[in-house]
Design a protein around this motif. Sequence first.
Motif, mmCIF file in Angstrom:
data_model
loop_
_atom_site.group_PDB
_atom_site.id
_atom_site.type_symbol
_atom_site.label_atom_id
_atom_site.label_comp_id
_atom_site.label_asym_id
_atom_site.label_seq_id
_atom_site.Cartn_x
_atom_site.Cartn_y
_atom_site.Cartn_z
ATOM 1 N N VAL A 57 1.222 -1.291 -0.169
ATOM 2 C CA VAL A 57 0.455 0.247 0.006
ATOM 3 C C VAL A 57 0.993 1.019 0.046
ATOM 4 O O VAL A 57 2.538 1.453 -0.107
ATOM 5 C CB VAL A 57 -1.057 -0.111 1.142
ATOM 6 C CG1 VAL A 57 -1.853 -0.880 0.756
ATOM 7 C CG2 VAL A 57 -0.009 -0.040 2.675
ATOM 8 N N GLY A 58 0.185 2.199 0.047
ATOM 9 C CA GLY A 58 0.988 3.509 -0.019
ATOM 10 C C GLY A 58 1.341 3.870 1.452
ATOM 11 O O GLY A 58 0.667 3.228 2.487
ATOM 12 N N GLY A 63 -3.514 3.962 3.286
ATOM 13 C CA GLY A 63 -2.598 3.072 3.846
ATOM 14 C C GLY A 63 -2.219 3.191 5.237
ATOM 15 O O GLY A 63 -2.598 1.672 5.471
ATOM 16 N N HIS A 64 -2.348 4.075 6.081
ATOM 17 C CA HIS A 64 -2.222 3.647 7.326
ATOM 18 C C HIS A 64 -3.761 2.918 8.101
ATOM 19 O O HIS A 64 -4.061 2.601 8.696
ATOM 20 C CB HIS A 64 -1.664 5.234 8.419
ATOM 21 C CG HIS A 64 -0.429 5.236 7.874
ATOM 22 N ND1 HIS A 64 0.477 4.376 8.888
ATOM 23 C CD2 HIS A 64 0.071 5.808 7.063
ATOM 24 C CE1 HIS A 64 1.619 5.004 8.549
ATOM 25 N NE2 HIS A 64 1.432 6.053 7.729
ATOM 26 N N THR A 77 0.752 -7.932 9.788
ATOM 27 C CA THR A 77 1.073 -7.077 8.971
ATOM 28 C C THR A 77 2.531 -6.959 8.996
ATOM 29 O O THR A 77 3.503 -6.282 8.097
ATOM 30 C CB THR A 77 0.214 -5.966 8.998
ATOM 31 O OG1 THR A 77 0.677 -4.920 10.000
ATOM 32 C CG2 THR A 77 -1.105 -5.901 9.199
ATOM 33 N N ASN A 78 3.139 -7.948 9.066
ATOM 34 C CA ASN A 78 5.282 -7.756 9.381
ATOM 35 C C ASN A 78 5.145 -8.020 7.546
ATOM 36 O O ASN A 78 6.392 -7.175 7.113
ATOM 37 C CB ASN A 78 5.529 -8.830 10.272
ATOM 38 C CG ASN A 78 5.229 -10.073 10.157
ATOM 39 O OD1 ASN A 78 3.786 -10.184 9.365
ATOM 40 N ND2 ASN A 78 5.914 -11.699 9.481
ATOM 41 N N HIS A 79 4.581 -8.436 7.222
ATOM 42 C CA HIS A 79 5.243 -8.465 5.672
ATOM 43 C C HIS A 79 3.937 -7.582 4.076
ATOM 44 O O HIS A 79 3.908 -7.810 3.221
ATOM 45 C CB HIS A 79 4.778 -9.998 4.876
ATOM 46 C CG HIS A 79 5.347 -11.040 5.468
ATOM 47 N ND1 HIS A 79 6.830 -11.459 5.373
ATOM 48 C CD2 HIS A 79 5.240 -12.232 6.161
ATOM 49 C CE1 HIS A 79 7.429 -12.214 6.022
ATOM 50 N NE2 HIS A 79 6.005 -12.494 6.661
ATOM 51 N N LEU A 80 2.833 -6.536 5.031
ATOM 52 C CA LEU A 80 3.018 -5.640 4.504
ATOM 53 C C LEU A 80 4.133 -4.548 4.008
ATOM 54 O O LEU A 80 4.883 -4.430 4.926
ATOM 55 C CB LEU A 80 1.629 -4.908 5.699
ATOM 56 C CG LEU A 80 0.909 -3.456 4.506
ATOM 57 C CD1 LEU A 80 0.032 -4.312 3.395
ATOM 58 C CD2 LEU A 80 0.011 -2.957 5.436
ATOM 59 N N ILE A 81 3.801 -4.370 2.598
ATOM 60 C CA ILE A 81 5.097 -3.171 2.479
ATOM 61 C C ILE A 81 3.956 -1.671 2.796
ATOM 62 O O ILE A 81 3.080 -1.703 2.152
ATOM 63 C CB ILE A 81 5.783 -3.768 1.283
ATOM 64 C CG1 ILE A 81 6.074 -4.953 1.308
ATOM 65 C CG2 ILE A 81 6.788 -2.337 1.039
ATOM 66 C CD1 ILE A 81 7.116 -5.089 2.283
ATOM 67 N N MET A 82 4.654 -0.933 3.230
ATOM 68 C CA MET A 82 4.242 0.038 2.771
ATOM 69 C C MET A 82 5.115 1.100 1.948
ATOM 70 O O MET A 82 6.513 1.443 2.109
ATOM 71 C CB MET A 82 3.899 1.182 3.869
ATOM 72 C CG MET A 82 3.105 0.565 5.364
ATOM 73 S SD MET A 82 2.679 1.436 6.415
ATOM 74 C CE MET A 82 1.320 2.551 5.361
ATOM 75 N N ASP A 83 4.788 1.970 0.718
ATOM 76 C CA ASP A 83 5.406 2.799 -0.262
ATOM 77 C C ASP A 83 5.460 4.456 -0.013
ATOM 78 O O ASP A 83 4.564 3.909 -0.333
ATOM 79 C CB ASP A 83 5.439 2.193 -1.976
ATOM 80 C CG ASP A 83 6.492 2.113 -2.787
ATOM 81 O OD1 ASP A 83 7.157 4.062 -2.347
ATOM 82 O OD2 ASP A 83 6.321 1.496 -3.463
ATOM 83 N N PRO A 84 6.212 5.007 0.011
ATOM 84 C CA PRO A 84 6.045 6.119 0.523
ATOM 85 C C PRO A 84 6.588 6.507 -1.755
ATOM 86 O O PRO A 84 5.726 7.630 -1.445
ATOM 87 C CB PRO A 84 7.574 6.871 1.021
ATOM 88 C CG PRO A 84 8.611 5.999 0.188
ATOM 89 C CD PRO A 84 7.743 4.021 0.379
ATOM 90 N N ASP A 110 -0.568 -1.152 -5.478
ATOM 91 C CA ASP A 110 -0.337 -2.594 -4.968
ATOM 92 C C ASP A 110 0.438 -4.107 -6.369
ATOM 93 O O ASP A 110 0.730 -4.408 -5.833
ATOM 94 C CB ASP A 110 -1.710 -3.192 -5.327
ATOM 95 C CG ASP A 110 -2.619 -3.546 -6.561
ATOM 96 O OD1 ASP A 110 -2.780 -3.825 -6.869
ATOM 97 O OD2 ASP A 110 -2.867 -2.287 -6.919
ATOM 98 N N LYS A 111 -0.117 -2.874 -7.183
ATOM 99 C CA LYS A 111 0.833 -3.714 -8.511
ATOM 100 C C LYS A 111 2.305 -3.691 -7.750
ATOM 101 O O LYS A 111 2.809 -4.126 -9.218
ATOM 102 C CB LYS A 111 0.141 -2.670 -9.605
ATOM 103 C CG LYS A 111 1.465 -1.559 -10.679
ATOM 104 C CD LYS A 111 0.093 -0.867 -11.068
ATOM 105 C CE LYS A 111 0.517 0.603 -11.633
ATOM 106 N NZ LYS A 111 0.217 1.238 -13.175
#
Length: 312
Positions: A57-58, A63-64, A77-84, A110-111
């Motif tokens: 997610v962003g 995203g938060h 959610t330790n494998h959830l990536i947050m992309d800035p 997501d893509k």
Amino acid sequence: MKKILCIGELLIDFFTTHTEVSIIEAKTFEKQAGGAPANVAATIAMLGGQAHFCGKVGEDAFGHFLKQTLEQAGVHTNHLIMDPSAPTTLAFVSRQKDGERDFIFNRGADKLLSVEDLDLQQLMTMNLIHFGSATALLSEPFSKTYEQLMQTLHLQNHFISFDPNYRADLWKGDSDLFIHKCEPFVEAANFIKMSDEELLLFARTENFEQAIEWLTKFNEKTIAITQGASGTMLIQNGQITTVPAFPVNSIDTTGAGDAFVGAVLYQLSKFKDTNLSFNEWVTVIEFANRAASKVCEKVGAIEALSALKELQ
């Protein structure tokens, strides 16, 4: 209890609060957490299972919100990536007077999930793996990441669950391309869930009996064909039965299929061995049908899953 990993999209669904209008006409929208694999993970957690979610997610307010929603449901959610560098994916949905959906999809973070984002060593510790993203196969790098991860886990003899989650809106009617991209997952999966419409699509026929005949080449797999109020057809090793649906006062079917899959995986996680007998599978599907019916009694996807706590 076994650990379950769900991989795919986590996004914001904006639903119009007005009925029978187009998005052009709609003035107000309601924000909800969405994404098929996220719904599956939330189902597992709500039922008391060990659910882990992998996706991107962003690193923005949406995203938060999504991360918080999953954690409140009990999902790891330790494998959830947050992309800035990318916004969270958004979908705007309304239902028009003719019953058709009016749909705008603003795809974002997501893509962009890549192999480099993943902690493969940690992912290998998962026991059951679910691939059921409606968006994962649309474009790279996500589509490449999705297939590579599936092949890696399959070679390590992980139990693979697959739900095609066909969305005509997203594939612009190119069902042949969709089927082609799904074929490696169908081949690798131990458990496959399809709707009756998806079965006809994959079997390339409008005749349901012919479609069931097409399924016979997958005797080594366990396949569930969901048919709404008609119940769920279970196919395994040449044995076929229909497990009845539970009567329900349906308000919203959003997320019912995901709740079904989540309930199946939750139960499998409690077995020492996933090589269940046919009768054991019937019991699993009965519980999954009950879970899907519960979700239909409330509006929304993840929000409606709170009803599942009654089934624990």
